[in-house]
Design a protein around this motif. Structure first.
Motif, PDB file in Angstrom:
ATOM      1  N   ALA A 196       1.364  -1.195   8.306  1.00 35.33           N
ATOM      2  CA  ALA A 196       0.949  -2.353   7.252  1.00 35.33           C
ATOM      3  C   ALA A 196       1.321  -1.108   5.416  1.00 35.33           C
ATOM      4  O   ALA A 196       1.175  -2.242   5.097  1.00 35.33           O
ATOM      5  CB  ALA A 196      -1.107  -1.800   7.269  1.00 35.33           C
ATOM      6  N   SER A 197       0.674   0.206   6.079  1.00 35.91           N
ATOM      7  CA  SER A 197       1.134   1.409   4.721  1.00 35.91           C
ATOM      8  C   SER A 197       2.246   0.766   4.669  1.00 35.91           C
ATOM      9  O   SER A 197       3.181   0.687   2.914  1.00 35.91           O
ATOM     10  CB  SER A 197       1.190   2.433   5.164  1.00 35.91           C
ATOM     11  OG  SER A 197       0.990   3.620   4.061  1.00 35.91           O
ATOM     12  N   VAL A 198       3.517   0.762   5.701  1.00 43.30           N
ATOM     13  CA  VAL A 198       5.015   0.997   5.059  1.00 43.30           C
ATOM     14  C   VAL A 198       5.185  -0.594   4.856  1.00 43.30           C
ATOM     15  O   VAL A 198       5.321  -0.313   3.200  1.00 43.30           O
ATOM     16  CB  VAL A 198       5.747   0.557   6.375  1.00 43.30           C
ATOM     17  CG1 VAL A 198       7.227   0.390   5.568  1.00 43.30           C
ATOM     18  CG2 VAL A 198       5.445   2.165   7.406  1.00 43.30           C
ATOM     19  N   GLU A 199       4.464  -1.932   4.791  1.00 43.75           N
ATOM     20  CA  GLU A 199       4.813  -3.312   4.687  1.00 43.75           C
ATOM     21  C   GLU A 199       4.284  -2.800   2.941  1.00 43.75           C
ATOM     22  O   GLU A 199       5.153  -3.690   1.556  1.00 43.75           O
ATOM     23  CB  GLU A 199       3.911  -4.021   5.468  1.00 43.75           C
ATOM     24  CG  GLU A 199       4.136  -5.151   4.988  1.00 43.75           C
ATOM     25  CD  GLU A 199       3.488  -6.658   5.035  1.00 43.75           C
ATOM     26  OE1 GLU A 199       3.839  -7.722   5.310  1.00 43.75           O
ATOM     27  OE2 GLU A 199       2.138  -5.997   5.742  1.00 43.75           O
ATOM     28  N   LEU A 200       3.097  -1.930   2.706  1.00 44.00           N
ATOM     29  CA  LEU A 200       2.577  -2.101   1.260  1.00 44.00           C
ATOM     30  C   LEU A 200       3.696  -1.379   0.347  1.00 44.00           C
ATOM     31  O   LEU A 200       3.984  -1.462  -0.823  1.00 44.00           O
ATOM     32  CB  LEU A 200       1.550  -1.206   0.925  1.00 44.00           C
ATOM     33  CG  LEU A 200      -0.143  -2.126   1.492  1.00 44.00           C
ATOM     34  CD1 LEU A 200      -1.201  -2.134   1.454  1.00 44.00           C
ATOM     35  CD2 LEU A 200       0.406  -3.582   0.202  1.00 44.00           C
ATOM     36  N   ARG A 211      -2.050   0.572  -2.011  1.00 43.24           N
ATOM     37  CA  ARG A 211      -1.057   1.632  -1.516  1.00 43.24           C
ATOM     38  C   ARG A 211      -1.996   2.999  -1.210  1.00 43.24           C
ATOM     39  O   ARG A 211      -1.406   2.852   0.055  1.00 43.24           O
ATOM     40  CB  ARG A 211      -0.228   1.574  -1.872  1.00 43.24           C
ATOM     41  CG  ARG A 211       0.933   2.234  -1.216  1.00 43.24           C
ATOM     42  CD  ARG A 211       2.503   2.411  -2.450  1.00 43.24           C
ATOM     43  NE  ARG A 211       2.152   2.944  -3.603  1.00 43.24           N
ATOM     44  CZ  ARG A 211       1.978   2.660  -4.534  1.00 43.24           C
ATOM     45  NH1 ARG A 211       2.285   1.277  -5.436  1.00 43.24           N
ATOM     46  NH2 ARG A 211       2.067   3.562  -5.771  1.00 43.24           N
ATOM     47  N   HIS A 212      -2.535   3.149  -1.357  1.00 43.40           N
ATOM     48  CA  HIS A 212      -3.297   4.461  -1.501  1.00 43.40           C
ATOM     49  C   HIS A 212      -4.430   4.296  -0.296  1.00 43.40           C
ATOM     50  O   HIS A 212      -4.251   4.881   0.285  1.00 43.40           O
ATOM     51  CB  HIS A 212      -3.638   5.072  -2.342  1.00 43.40           C
ATOM     52  CG  HIS A 212      -2.811   5.736  -3.334  1.00 43.40           C
ATOM     53  ND1 HIS A 212      -3.598   6.254  -5.002  1.00 43.40           N
ATOM     54  CD2 HIS A 212      -1.974   6.324  -3.400  1.00 43.40           C
ATOM     55  CE1 HIS A 212      -2.388   6.868  -4.931  1.00 43.40           C
ATOM     56  NE2 HIS A 212      -1.019   6.595  -4.772  1.00 43.40           N
ATOM     57  N   ALA A 213      -4.825   3.022  -0.384  1.00 45.31           N
ATOM     58  CA  ALA A 213      -6.106   2.340   0.178  1.00 45.31           C
ATOM     59  C   ALA A 213      -5.078   2.786   1.660  1.00 45.31           C
ATOM     60  O   ALA A 213      -5.785   2.982   2.532  1.00 45.31           O
ATOM     61  CB  ALA A 213      -6.244   1.325   0.107  1.00 45.31           C
ATOM     62  N   SER A 214      -4.111   2.220   1.887  1.00 45.44           N
ATOM     63  CA  SER A 214      -3.864   1.828   3.674  1.00 45.44           C
ATOM     64  C   SER A 214      -3.205   3.853   3.819  1.00 45.44           C
ATOM     65  O   SER A 214      -3.732   3.652   5.268  1.00 45.44           O
ATOM     66  CB  SER A 214      -2.866   0.949   3.110  1.00 45.44           C
ATOM     67  OG  SER A 214      -1.379   1.747   2.561  1.00 45.44           O
ATOM     68  N   ILE A 257       4.625   8.708   6.857  1.00 47.37           N
ATOM     69  CA  ILE A 257       4.625   8.878   5.222  1.00 47.37           C
ATOM     70  C   ILE A 257       4.795   9.701   4.380  1.00 47.37           C
ATOM     71  O   ILE A 257       5.156   9.561   2.727  1.00 47.37           O
ATOM     72  CB  ILE A 257       2.623   9.193   5.364  1.00 47.37           C
ATOM     73  CG1 ILE A 257       1.654   8.285   6.101  1.00 47.37           C
ATOM     74  CG2 ILE A 257       1.740   9.527   4.028  1.00 47.37           C
ATOM     75  CD1 ILE A 257       1.036   8.912   6.447  1.00 47.37           C
ATOM     76  N   ALA A 258       5.433  11.113   4.414  1.00 45.77           N
ATOM     77  CA  ALA A 258       6.100  11.638   3.521  1.00 45.77           C
ATOM     78  C   ALA A 258       8.059  10.986   3.275  1.00 45.77           C
ATOM     79  O   ALA A 258       8.037  10.242   1.901  1.00 45.77           O
ATOM     80  CB  ALA A 258       6.829  13.293   4.774  1.00 45.77           C
ATOM     81  N   GLN A 291       7.325  -8.851  10.658  1.00 45.80           N
ATOM     82  CA  GLN A 291       7.488  -8.745  11.571  1.00 45.80           C
ATOM     83  C   GLN A 291       6.907  -8.115  13.004  1.00 45.80           C
ATOM     84  O   GLN A 291       6.187  -8.458  12.946  1.00 45.80           O
ATOM     85  CB  GLN A 291       8.977  -9.510  12.273  1.00 45.80           C
ATOM     86  CG  GLN A 291       9.794 -11.214  11.699  1.00 45.80           C
ATOM     87  CD  GLN A 291      11.036 -10.703  11.853  1.00 45.80           C
ATOM     88  OE1 GLN A 291      11.260 -11.280  12.608  1.00 45.80           O
ATOM     89  NE2 GLN A 291      11.838 -11.259  10.734  1.00 45.80           N
ATOM     90  N   ALA A 292       7.089  -6.763  12.927  1.00 38.69           N
ATOM     91  CA  ALA A 292       6.545  -6.089  13.402  1.00 38.69           C
ATOM     92  C   ALA A 292       5.370  -5.656  13.442  1.00 38.69           C
ATOM     93  O   ALA A 292       4.452  -5.797  14.570  1.00 38.69           O
ATOM     94  CB  ALA A 292       6.820  -4.787  13.631  1.00 38.69           C
ATOM     95  N   LYS A 293       4.515  -5.646  12.416  1.00 36.31           N
ATOM     96  CA  LYS A 293       3.128  -5.692  12.080  1.00 36.31           C
ATOM     97  C   LYS A 293       2.724  -6.360  11.964  1.00 36.31           C
ATOM     98  O   LYS A 293       1.647  -6.643  12.993  1.00 36.31           O
ATOM     99  CB  LYS A 293       2.833  -5.479  10.409  1.00 36.31           C
ATOM    100  CG  LYS A 293       1.611  -5.629   9.945  1.00 36.31           C
ATOM    101  CD  LYS A 293       1.583  -5.084   8.416  1.00 36.31           C
ATOM    102  CE  LYS A 293       0.103  -5.288   7.722  1.00 36.31           C
ATOM    103  NZ  LYS A 293      -0.458  -6.617   8.467  1.00 36.31           N
ATOM    104  N   ALA A 294       3.039  -8.351  12.492  1.00 34.61           N
ATOM    105  CA  ALA A 294       2.514  -9.314  13.185  1.00 34.61           C
ATOM    106  C   ALA A 294       2.285  -9.151  14.200  1.00 34.61           C
ATOM    107  O   ALA A 294       1.554 -10.202  14.765  1.00 34.61           O
ATOM    108  CB  ALA A 294       3.206 -10.152  12.107  1.00 34.61           C
TER     109      ALA A 294
END
Length: 728
Positions: A196-200, A211-214, A257-258, A291-294
């Motif tokens: 989810a963070s990558v998608e954002l 983005r920061h919340a994720s 994340i980095a 797609q991977a997230k879903a």
């Protein structure tokens, strides 16, 4: 249409309990009853401490957690008893000195507890403090002799030890719950939140708050997963393998994340760099991650990412136009590989029998100043309670030296300790009328046998124990159970004194209120001071990466940074809107995380091709100048000329060696461009100056005023006598 009535989630835990909550509460009652029965059978004068010991072991019900916590509780009790005997041996004729010594020892225990991120080790320190207080205070309150002192110590250690053993045995033998089950859930949560963070981050819109919340959600999931890696090793031969797989998943999540910070900057801040050549690759990455997230099946997720990796690796880099595009493609390849490793690690957490991965435990950053403040707070709590006990002659005031001190040590390092203590206060208040009714009325009129004692006395405890299964209600239940037991004092010689029961309950309540006040008064330094300390510590780590931890440097740096980012996020919430707009603390922490990874990977790339002393020294100076530029940019100063000079020098050494391909030179050039832009943006350089900087850096004209990365006039890496500088 009438609205559907919904219970408050906290009330629902008690009024509509789940089967697991009922089973857990029954196990807790059995463990506490067994501990009380054994202590009464051995005719201890305070058998209720065995029940209190068993209550603390209900905080995490999984078998591995209970085993580890029980082991630390037993060991802490023995150590605390020994320290208490030593204090009495030295100051038995001087109670004031004994209490003063205890105050200093409480400071040591609390400070050491803050230097660890394993809650069970923190609990070990709390048990040392509690046991030595009980041994010394109970002995001082009576007429101490050598025999009575030793007997008090033996009884306190035995009572707490019996509670530990009984709770551990019941947890292992009756409807056991395994840590590995929670680990699989936490591992799945890490994957879901990371995707989810990558998608954002891949979203062209600047959704900074989301983005920061994720990111913080992903880091929180990593923290929960890491908390289970220590106790899981007690759950059979596959336990250590699960722990290593969890470490690997945590490490690669932080590395992801980095790396995502780089792509995020390209997509949102420099969309003009993503031309028709790079755009299809970026869209492919964005669609595959979506797609991977879903997709809920992890094998299907892996197939999606494996196919993506093939397409990314097959990309023709000769079509790229700029050095920055080379850097972007390199990051995309690294991001896809990290996500695949994360999925493999998740599978190994679940199936440690068939998959074996290796990784080291996450290292953590410890701020000595914060640890000392926690130690001072706990010591001050004990000192205030001691003064009240001595000056007033209030017998039950010694309870204020025990329970609040335990809470101060246990919860000081939690993200919101004052809120937890408020919940403890609510639970303590709720225990007052219940203790009067059940302890002073119902038990007083019940038959004097153990079975009736447990049936009557255990009913409120059964209801309260259900709250231990939910994080929202755990503190309420803990405060209720401890206060209820202290008010009732179950044992062989129960007095059913209502006045004494209320007095003990009020003593605990006053102690917890005083502790809450201390948490509000003795606080950590303000956000700006702590931000300065965290940024300085990050810059120091970046400058020393290659020299301090050559083998597991990435894991070491990841662990130290993810705690800092959490703290910076907390401090940012305390800043005013004006301060937050000028200095985004989360962004500064994420930039530091990314810079550390840049240093680690660049050092590896250079060493694989050209591991000569001159290149190693140049790399060492390059990373030190990068750390200095990062620290300066955090204070709002664009001081990157030294970094630019060392970047040119490394570029010349790479080019002149003849061992680096043109694509590798382009990647390094793009890396340096991107770092300069990030540093200057972090320093608060105006948008016009950023645009001017980009134009000058990316221009191919030979007469631009900004020097290129290919100068011939940098001085050699030699000393004054012409000798080559030794390896850093």
């Amino acid at each position: 249409m009438a609205e559907t009535f919904k219970l408050n989630p906290k009330l629902a835990v008690f009024l509509t309990p789940t089967p697991f909550a009922l089973t857990f509460a029954l196990k807790g009652i059995i463990a506490m009853a067994l501990a009380l029965y054994v202590s009464m059978l051995m005719d201890f004068d305070r058998p209720y401490w065995a029940m209190i010991s068993a209550v603390f072991l209900q905080i995490r019900p999984e078998s591995g957690q209970v085993i580890e916590k029980g082991m630390f509780q037993l060991l802490g009790t023995i150590v605390g008893g020994g320290i208490g005997l030593l204090v009495l041996a030295l100051f038995v004729q001087a109670p004031a000195l004994a209490l003063a010594t205890l105050s200093m020892l409480v400071f040591v225990c609390a400070t050491l507890s803050a230097m660890t991120h394993n809650f069970n080790v923190t609990y070990f320190c709390a048990m040392i403090a509690a046991t030595m207080i009980l041994v010394v205070v109970i002995s001082v309150a009576s007429t101490p002799t050598s025999n009575s002192i030793f007997e008090v110590a033996v009884q306190r250690v035995s009572e707490i030890g019996i509670g530990s053993i009984c709770a551990t045995l019941v947890s292992m033998l009756l409807w056991p719950v395994r840590v590995r089950q929670a680990m699989v859930l936490h591992a799945n949560d890490v994957i879901d939140k990371a995707l989810a963070s990558v998608e954002l981050h891949l979203d062209p819109e600047d959704k900074r708050t989301e983005r920061h919340a994720s990111l913080l959600d992903a880091i929180e999931s990593v923290m929960l997963l890491e908390a289970d890696t220590s106790p899981v090793i007690y759950e059979g031969p596959t336990g250590p393998g699960r722990a290593r797989a969890a470490h690997l998943l945590s490490q690669r999540t932080l590395s992801l994340i980095a790396e995502m910070q780089v792509l995020g900057h390209f997509i949102r801040e420099h969309p003009d760099w993503i031309d028709d050549v790079v755009s299809p690759l970026m869209d492919d990455l964005r669609n595959s991650v979506r797609q991977a997230k879903a997709e809920q099946d992890h094998l299907a997720r892996r197939e999606l990412l494996v196919a993506l990796r093939k397409r990314v690796n097959a990309f023709d880099v000769s079509r790229l136009n700029t050095a920055l595009q080379h850097r972007a493609v390199q990051v995309i390849q690294e991001v896809v590989q990290l996500m695949l490793v994360m999925l493999d690690a998740r599978s190994a957490v679940e199936n440690a029998e068939s998959l074996r991965l290796k990784a080291v435990r996450i290292s953590r950053h410890h701020d000595v100043l914060l640890s000392v403040i926690i130690g001072l707070r706990s010591s001050l709590m004990f000192a205030l309670a001691s003064i009240l006990w001595i000056s007033s002659g209030w017998d039950t005031a010694f309870l204020m030296m025990v329970m609040p001190v335990i809470f101060s040590v246990m919860f000081a390092s939690f993200p919101a300790p004052t809120m937890i203590i408020r919940f403890l206060i609510v639970g303590t208040v709720a225990a007052l009328p219940v203790g009067i009714l059940f302890g002073g009325v119902l038990l007083a009129n019940a038959p004097r046998d153990f079975e009736m004692l447990i049936m009557v006395f255990g009913a409120p405890l059964f209801v309260a124990l259900m709250g231990f299964t939910n994080r929202m209600t755990l503190a309420y239940s803990l405060g209720f159970c401890l206060t209820y037991i202290i008010m009732t004092l179950p044992g062989n010689t129960m007095t059913f004194d209502v006045v004494g029961s209320v007095e003990r309950g009020l003593t605990v309540l006053i102690g917890v209120i005083v502790l809450h006040t201390l948490f509000r008064l003795v606080v950590e330094p303000n956000a700006l001071i702590m931000r300065r300390r965290l940024i300085s510590a990050t810059a120091t780590d970046i400058s020393e990466l290659s020299a301090t931890r050559p083998d597991d440097v990435e894991e070491w740096f990841n662990g130290r940074m993810f705690g800092r980012i959490q703290r910076l996020a907390r401090y940012e919430n305390n800043l005013s809107d004006r301060q937050r707009s000028r200095r985004n603390l989360i962004e500064q922490g994420l930039l530091g995380l990314n810079l550390g990874h840049v240093v680690i990977k660049q050092a590896r790339r250079l060493s694989m091709v050209d591991d000569q002393p001159r290149m190693r020294v140049a790399m060492r100076r390059w990373q030190q100048s990068l750390a200095q530029s990062y620290q300066a940019s955090a204070w709002g100063v664009a001081d990157d000329q030294e970094f630019l000079r060392h970047s040119r020098l490394i570029y010349r050494l790479m080019r002149d060696s003849g061992q680096f391909e043109s694509g590798q030179l382009k990647q390094f050039e793009g890396l340096c461009y991107r770092l300069l832009l990030s540093l200057r943006r972090n320093a608060g350089v105006s948008e016009d100056q950023i645009q001017e900087l980009e134009t000058r850096l990316l221009s191919d004209e030979p007469n631009v005023s900004e020097p290129s990365l290919d100068p011939d006039n940098d001085r050699d890496l030699t000393g004054d006598d012409g000798r080559e500088e030794p390896r850093a």
